[in-house]
Design a protein around this motif. Structure first.
Motif, PDB file in Angstrom:
ATOM      1  N   LEU A 212      34.086  45.852  40.344  1.00  0.00           N
ATOM      2  CA  LEU A 212      32.867  45.246  40.879  1.00  0.00           C
ATOM      3  C   LEU A 212      31.651  46.126  40.605  1.00  0.00           C
ATOM      4  N   ARG A 213      31.828  47.430  40.619  1.00  0.00           N
ATOM      5  CA  ARG A 213      30.706  48.313  40.257  1.00  0.00           C
ATOM      6  C   ARG A 213      30.349  48.137  38.790  1.00  0.00           C
ATOM      7  N   ALA A 214      31.356  47.974  37.951  1.00  0.00           N
ATOM      8  CA  ALA A 214      31.096  47.824  36.517  1.00  0.00           C
ATOM      9  C   ALA A 214      30.306  46.555  36.218  1.00  0.00           C
ATOM     10  N   ARG A 215      30.479  45.516  37.035  1.00  0.00           N
ATOM     11  CA  ARG A 215      29.695  44.296  36.809  1.00  0.00           C
ATOM     12  C   ARG A 215      28.401  44.298  37.609  1.00  0.00           C
ATOM     13  N   GLY A 216      28.111  45.438  38.266  1.00  0.00           N
ATOM     14  CA  GLY A 216      26.836  45.596  38.963  1.00  0.00           C
ATOM     15  C   GLY A 216      26.784  44.951  40.331  1.00  0.00           C
ATOM     16  N   TRP A 217      27.919  44.701  40.941  1.00  0.00           N
ATOM     17  CA  TRP A 217      27.967  44.001  42.216  1.00  0.00           C
ATOM     18  C   TRP A 217      28.149  44.921  43.417  1.00  0.00           C
ATOM     19  N   LEU A 218      28.561  46.161  43.196  1.00  0.00           N
ATOM     20  CA  LEU A 218      28.909  47.038  44.314  1.00  0.00           C
ATOM     21  C   LEU A 218      28.225  48.383  44.155  1.00  0.00           C
ATOM     22  N   GLU A 219      27.612  48.840  45.256  1.00  0.00           N
ATOM     23  CA  GLU A 219      27.008  50.170  45.286  1.00  0.00           C
ATOM     24  C   GLU A 219      28.103  51.232  45.417  1.00  0.00           C
ATOM     25  N   GLU A 220      27.718  52.474  45.208  1.00  0.00           N
ATOM     26  CA  GLU A 220      28.672  53.570  45.352  1.00  0.00           C
ATOM     27  C   GLU A 220      29.202  53.685  46.787  1.00  0.00           C
ATOM     28  N   ASP A 221      28.376  53.297  47.760  1.00  0.00           N
ATOM     29  CA  ASP A 221      28.808  53.390  49.158  1.00  0.00           C
ATOM     30  C   ASP A 221      29.613  52.170  49.611  1.00  0.00           C
ATOM     31  N   GLY A 222      29.897  51.257  48.690  1.00  0.00           N
ATOM     32  CA  GLY A 222      30.721  50.095  49.022  1.00  0.00           C
ATOM     33  C   GLY A 222      29.956  48.888  49.497  1.00  0.00           C
ATOM     34  N   THR A 223      28.647  48.957  49.571  1.00  0.00           N
ATOM     35  CA  THR A 223      27.857  47.789  49.957  1.00  0.00           C
ATOM     36  C   THR A 223      27.511  46.968  48.717  1.00  0.00           C
ATOM     37  N   LEU A 224      27.108  45.732  48.936  1.00  0.00           N
ATOM     38  CA  LEU A 224      26.769  44.861  47.828  1.00  0.00           C
ATOM     39  C   LEU A 224      25.394  45.199  47.264  1.00  0.00           C
ATOM     40  N   THR A 225      25.280  45.149  45.952  1.00  0.00           N
ATOM     41  CA  THR A 225      23.977  45.196  45.314  1.00  0.00           C
ATOM     42  C   THR A 225      23.319  43.827  45.457  1.00  0.00           C
ATOM     43  N   ALA A 226      22.082  43.721  45.020  1.00  0.00           N
ATOM     44  CA  ALA A 226      21.417  42.415  45.032  1.00  0.00           C
ATOM     45  C   ALA A 226      22.194  41.429  44.166  1.00  0.00           C
ATOM     46  N   ALA A 227      22.680  41.905  43.005  1.00  0.00           N
ATOM     47  CA  ALA A 227      23.468  41.034  42.135  1.00  0.00           C
ATOM     48  C   ALA A 227      24.782  40.646  42.801  1.00  0.00           C
ATOM     49  N   GLY A 228      25.378  41.590  43.534  1.00  0.00           N
ATOM     50  CA  GLY A 228      26.621  41.295  44.233  1.00  0.00           C
ATOM     51  C   GLY A 228      26.420  40.285  45.341  1.00  0.00           C
ATOM     52  N   ALA A 229      25.312  40.421  46.077  1.00  0.00           N
ATOM     53  CA  ALA A 229      25.016  39.451  47.133  1.00  0.00           C
ATOM     54  C   ALA A 229      24.796  38.068  46.538  1.00  0.00           C
ATOM     55  N   ALA A 230      24.116  38.021  45.383  1.00  0.00           N
ATOM     56  CA  ALA A 230      23.899  36.739  44.717  1.00  0.00           C
ATOM     57  C   ALA A 230      25.214  36.157  44.207  1.00  0.00           C
ATOM     58  N   GLY A 231      26.082  37.023  43.688  1.00  0.00           N
ATOM     59  CA  GLY A 231      27.382  36.562  43.211  1.00  0.00           C
ATOM     60  C   GLY A 231      28.238  36.029  44.343  1.00  0.00           C
ATOM     61  N   HIS A 232      28.217  36.736  45.452  1.00  0.00           N
ATOM     62  CA  HIS A 232      28.957  36.270  46.628  1.00  0.00           C
ATOM     63  C   HIS A 232      28.418  34.926  47.103  1.00  0.00           C
ATOM     64  N   ALA A 233      27.103  34.796  47.156  1.00  0.00           N
ATOM     65  CA  ALA A 233      26.494  33.538  47.592  1.00  0.00           C
ATOM     66  C   ALA A 233      26.870  32.403  46.652  1.00  0.00           C
ATOM     67  N   GLU A 234      26.955  32.685  45.358  1.00  0.00           N
ATOM     68  CA  GLU A 234      27.329  31.648  44.400  1.00  0.00           C
ATOM     69  C   GLU A 234      28.777  31.216  44.610  1.00  0.00           C
TER      70      GLU A 234
END
Length: 304
Positions: A212-234
């Motif tokens: 998930l970090r490699a696809r830009g969805w997860l921060e180092e601290d385990g929280t979602l990035t903006a892209a991850g939040a958008a992916g989850h919402a999708e």
């Protein structure tokens, strides 16, 4: 429909369905059949509509469980109890659990019959092509008692939604552990609970985090990035869209009527305290006691 009705109905029927995982009547039913331990009971009670299937089929359908977790329960469960006997015990357990949770008057009253008939109509209209668990539940006989009929109809709709969710996860390239990491990072469930109850080790969990970090969805601290939040919402939006068809068939007004009828039922079920907070199905609005050791939960939006 695109009006949020599919999600609103899921939020109401999921807790009612979840009694099969958390109600003591369900555990007693499994024990009474000779099934050994919580997990054998869980897999047998949920998989029984499929018939005496082997572990790989259930691992595929349920999606997020490690094969070893499933393999410790199936196919051994079918040596203790045939699927038909499991289904009969499941109905009896839900009869008792719902009667206790709702009270005998609510369980047998006219509003229950109305809700059961609306839910059964929606479930019967559900398109189950490519939806194995939804199809297996849809094929079961119509229960005579209204409250049991309601539970079975809601279970069919719930598994129909879960099948659609799995299709979305596959299409999005999110494997079983990736899906659970995404769910926990979004605050829908507890990461340790998901990992341990689904029997994945920390190495598999870290590998999913790395993906998930490699696809830009997860921060180092385990929280979602903006892209991850958008992916989850999708993922959630696509799951809702895939679950709309039964409600389109029932019609907006009658679907809204069912939602209204389910509201006091879900309030009563949540009032029992049986559905734990941090539950694996992603019902973030449920605030109850911590989950007892070994609890499962089912799919909801997270097939798990």
């Amino acid at each position: 429909m695109g009006d949020g009705l599919a999600r609103a109905l899921w939020e109401r029927y999921e807790p009612v369905h979840d009694l099969v995982y958390f109600a003591p009547e369900a555990r007693r039913a499994a024990d009474g059949l000779g099934l050994r331990g919580f997990w054998m009971g869980y897999f047998a009670l949920r998989a029984a509509p499929l018939g005496p299937v082997p572990a790989p089929v259930v691992t595929s359908c349920f999606y997020v469980f490690h094969p070893d977790r499933v393999g410790r329960a199936l196919p051994d469960a079918w040596a203790y109890a045939a699927p038909a006997d499991v289904l009969a015990a499941r109905e009896e357990a839900m009869d008792a659990a719902l009667t206790r949770a709702l009270g005998p008057d609510a369980a047998t009253g006219g509003l229950m019959a109305e809700a059961a008939d609306l839910a059964w109509e929606a479930a019967a209209a559900a398109d189950t092509a490519g939806r194995v668990l939804g199809a297996a539940n849809q094929a079961l006989d119509r229960p005579r008692q209204a409250h049991v009929r309601l539970w079975q109809a809601l279970t069919t709709l719930r598994e129909h939604r879960g099948d659609g969710h799995v299709a979305v996860l596959v299409a999005q390239g999110l494997g079983p552990v990736d899906a659970m990491v995404l769910k926990s990072a979004a605050g829908e469930s507890d990461a340790t609970l998901l990992r341990e109850t689904r029997k994945w080790d920390e190495t598999a969990w870290r590998a999913a985090e790395d993906r998930l970090r490699a696809r830009g969805w997860l921060e180092e601290d385990g929280t979602l990035t903006a892209a991850g939040a958008a992916g989850h919402a999708e993922v959630e939006a696509l799951t809702d869209a895939a679950a709309e068809q039964p409600w389109t068939a029932l019609g907006a007004d009658r679907s809204a009527r069912l939602a209204d009828l389910l509201e006091p039922l879900v309030t009563a079920v949540l009032g029992t305290g049986l559905i734990p907070s941090g539950n694996p199905v992603g019902l973030t609005g449920v605030r109850r006691a911590s989950p007892p050791a070994g609890t499962a939960g089912g799919t909801g939006t997270g097939r798990g």
